[in-house]
Write a protein that holds these residues in place. Structure first.
Motif, PDB file in Angstrom:
ATOM      1  N   SER B 129      26.240 -15.382  25.828  1.00 50.85           N
ATOM      2  CA  SER B 129      26.319 -16.840  25.724  1.00 50.85           C
ATOM      3  C   SER B 129      24.953 -17.480  25.496  1.00 50.85           C
ATOM      4  CB  SER B 129      26.965 -17.415  26.986  1.00 50.85           C
ATOM      5  OG  SER B 129      26.252 -17.000  28.118  1.00 50.85           O
ATOM      6  N   GLN B 130      23.891 -16.715  25.742  1.00 52.45           N
ATOM      7  CA  GLN B 130      22.549 -17.265  25.535  1.00 52.45           C
ATOM      8  C   GLN B 130      22.007 -16.949  24.144  1.00 52.45           C
ATOM      9  OE1 GLN B 130      21.102 -15.001  28.922  1.00 52.45           O
ATOM     10  NE2 GLN B 130      20.609 -16.905  29.978  1.00 52.45           N
ATOM     11  N   LEU B 131      22.828 -16.317  23.306  1.00 53.75           N
ATOM     12  CA  LEU B 131      22.351 -15.919  21.984  1.00 53.75           C
ATOM     13  C   LEU B 131      22.915 -16.826  20.900  1.00 53.75           C
ATOM     14  CD1 LEU B 131      22.945 -12.060  22.196  1.00 53.75           C
ATOM     15  CD2 LEU B 131      20.862 -13.298  22.754  1.00 53.75           C
ATOM     16  N   SER B 132      22.216 -16.865  19.779  1.00 51.09           N
ATOM     17  CA  SER B 132      22.742 -17.586  18.616  1.00 51.09           C
ATOM     18  C   SER B 132      23.779 -16.715  17.917  1.00 51.09           C
ATOM     19  CB  SER B 132      21.599 -17.891  17.654  1.00 51.09           C
ATOM     20  OG  SER B 132      21.231 -16.711  16.974  1.00 51.09           O
ATOM     21  N   GLY B 133      24.524 -17.315  17.002  1.00 46.64           N
ATOM     22  CA  GLY B 133      25.560 -16.563  16.294  1.00 46.64           C
ATOM     23  C   GLY B 133      24.998 -15.357  15.557  1.00 46.64           C
ATOM     24  N   MET B 135      22.229 -13.753  16.224  1.00 46.21           N
ATOM     25  CA  MET B 135      21.757 -12.736  17.172  1.00 46.21           C
ATOM     26  C   MET B 135      22.936 -11.937  17.710  1.00 46.21           C
ATOM     27  SD  MET B 135      19.065 -15.130  19.190  1.00 46.21           S
ATOM     28  CE  MET B 135      18.193 -14.019  20.290  1.00 46.21           C
ATOM     29  N   ARG B 136      24.023 -12.652  18.003  1.00 47.97           N
ATOM     30  CA  ARG B 136      25.211 -11.972  18.523  1.00 47.97           C
ATOM     31  C   ARG B 136      25.720 -10.928  17.523  1.00 47.97           C
ATOM     32  NH1 ARG B 136      28.767 -16.778  20.059  1.00 47.97           N
ATOM     33  NH2 ARG B 136      26.831 -17.796  20.642  1.00 47.97           N
TER      34      ARG B 136
END
Ligand SMILES: Nc1ncnc2c1ncn2[C@@H]1O[C@H](COP(=O)(O)OP(=O)(O)OP(=O)(O)O)[C@@H](O)[C@H]1O
Ligand SMILES: [Mg+2]
Lengths: 250, 250
Positions: B129-133, B135-136
């Motif tokens: 949930s702390q990552l950008s799309g 990065m995910r």
């Protein structure tokens, strides 16, 4: 077409028995995830203890109020203790705890697994050689099956305490004879049958919550639907199975 | 053939993925690319037709055989499909743990290695949930390759990434094929990537593979539907409607 209203009912039973057997089949298989089991047990306890305590306490208090009023009409107030304790232990603790836990824990399982389904996390598990029933359902089901009797035991105690508060403090009954009466007619069978019910309800709630979650379709709206259905189906299942369990156990 | 309800998504797909090569699937949004990819690991079963891998038909495998079969696969999902209760490192370690690969120290090392490959050093303790799309998606990519599977399926691995990171991922895909001899199927919308990583290119259009060939075949194609996808303007007005325009009309 006379069966149309029951179609949903039979469909739920079909789905339920499917996940039930799959859970049983996966339970003995390795790897056993005891840490996850323990984690789920703690979560169940933390999530549901407050509501279970509150429900039990007030149910015991109301039971005492009601029975006191009724029994005093024919001068049998001294039986308030045993009426409260027997009702709580045999019936009310398990059923009422079951209903609030369905609302608290069953819905959470439905929502969690439902979210995992719609965000493809369940697919990801499967690709990584992991069966979702083995990995997600097995620990949840056994955690709740084990925790429910424990919670209901605590509820029994608190319900009896609630009855004591009302009878002794509010209605001025004699504390010693009230306590004596509370346990006078109770035997081990009353207690154990309530706990067996609790275990069955726990298993029902977890299986239904997980089943609804895993079969979620269609985004956030679908997750909402699964969450609601987890609670509704589990509540109905508790009430229906309660009748048959009572018939069987007493 | 595959349909969801009344909506037919795949209809008459005939596709042979060459072993040890890199195949790219292109097609408009909603044309069924992700659905096609999921058929390849048995996440979705066809309504009619067969999926064969190494001479085994997937529908003949039981649950346990399918699980074992899937350990050869690595799949990166379109939206990442990361487990949101786990950190980035735990996500990448997951297939290694489940398939019981390496010691704890070796697994940690492999996680670091994979994170470096996708340029995400230092993100191991973060939650999805702390990552950008983007990065995910890269964590999902790292998770797919962590256990060194010999078949890799990537669903739009570079969509939404900056040009530099995109190059990094494209190079990784080429390297995975050349160094490890992996069989790779990639879905992408990015034409530059298509020609950089594809040994073979297939275009999915209205439920069928309408065009299949090497990159040079594709450059020389006269099919207006493919031409439109490659960004050519000089095509017949009717046939040229890019399939992206039909998204989710059903
Ligand atoms: N589980 C499902 N239930 C119902 N319909 C689905 C399901 N999965 C996919 N579809 C439908 O199948 C069609 C193809 O979906 P798919 O995700 O394969 O498209 P795609 O080619 O990957 O598109 P994009 O490039 O946007 O990712 C869509 O119309 C979608 O609505
Ligand atoms: Mg897709």
């Amino acid at each position: 077409m006379a069966f149309v209203p029951f179609e949903g009912f039979f469909r739920e039973i079909g789905r339920f028995s499917q996940i039930f057997w799959r859970t049983l089949a996966w339970t003995p298989r390795r790897p056993w995830d005891l840490r996850e089991l323990f984690r789920q047990m703690v979560r169940v306890g933390v999530d549901s203890l407050p509501v279970v305590l509150l429900t039990a306490l007030f149910t015991g208090m109301v039971m005492a109020l009601q029975t006191f009023t009724v029994l005093s009409r024919f001068g049998a107030e001294r039986y308030v203790g045993s009426l409260v304790s027997l009702s709580m232990v045999r019936e009310l603790s398990a059923v009422l705890s079951g209903l609030v836990i369905a609302g608290r824990v069953g819905s959470a399982m439905g929502a969690e697994l439902g979210t995992m389904r719609v965000t493809e996390q369940i697919d990801a598990l499967q690709v990584m050689a992991t069966d979702p029933v083995h990995y997600l359902v097995v620990p949840r089901v056994w955690a709740l099956t084990a925790m429910m009797p424990l919670l209901v035991l605590i509820a029994d105690g608190l319900g009896i305490y609630g009855g004591y508060l009302v009878a002794v403090v509010l209605m001025g009954a004699n504390p010693v004879s009230h306590m004596e009466n509370t346990f006078q007619f109770m035997d081990l069978n009353d207690l154990s049958s309530g706990l067996i019910k609790a275990a069955v309800f726990g298993m029902l709630i977890a299986l239904i919550g997980c089943q609804q979650g895993l079969s979620t379709r269609g985004g956030a709206e679908g997750v909402g639907r699964s969450t609601t259905r987890s609670v509704v189906v589990a509540s109905v299942a508790i009430l229906i199975s309660d009748f048959f369990l009572t018939k069987l156990l007493f | 053939m595959k349909s969801f309800g009344a909506k037919v998504v795949l209809d008459g797909v005939d596709l042979d993925i060459p072993r040890g090569d890199s195949t790219v699937i292109i097609g408009g949004s909603g044309s069924g690319k992700s659905v096609l990819l999921k058929h390849m690991v048995g996440l979705i079963a066809p309504d009619a037709g067969r999926v064969m891998v190494d001479g085994t038909e997937l529908s003949t495998l039981d649950n346990r055989e399918l699980t074992r079969f899937r350990s050869r696969f690595g799949m990166a999902f379109q939206e990442g499909a990361l487990f949101d209760s786990m950190t980035v490192a735990q996500n990448i370690e997951f297939p290694l743990v489940r398939l019981d690969i390496g010691s704890a120290a070796e697994r940690r090392e492999r996680v670091q290695e994979c994170l470096q490959m996708v340029r995400l050093e230092g993100a191991e303790a973060k939650l999805p949930s702390q990552l950008s799309g983007g990065m995910r998606r890269r964590v999902g990519f790292a998770r797919a390759i962590a256990h060194r599977p010999d078949v890799l399926l990537f669903d739009e691995p570079t969509t939404g990434l900056d040009p530099v990171t995109k190059d990094v991922i494209d190079e990784l895909i080429v390297e995975l094929k050349e160094r490890l001899g992996a069989t790779i199927v990639t879905i992408t919308h990015d034409m530059e990537s298509v020609f950089r990583i594809g040994d073979w290119i297939g275009m999915l259009y209205e439920g069928k593979i309408i065009s299949w060939g090497s990159p040079s075949d594709f450059r020389g194609t006269t099919d207006p539907r493919v031409g439109a996808f490659l960004g050519r303007k000089t095509v017949a007005p009717h046939a040229s409607v890019p399939s992206a325009a039909r998204t989710d009309t059903a």
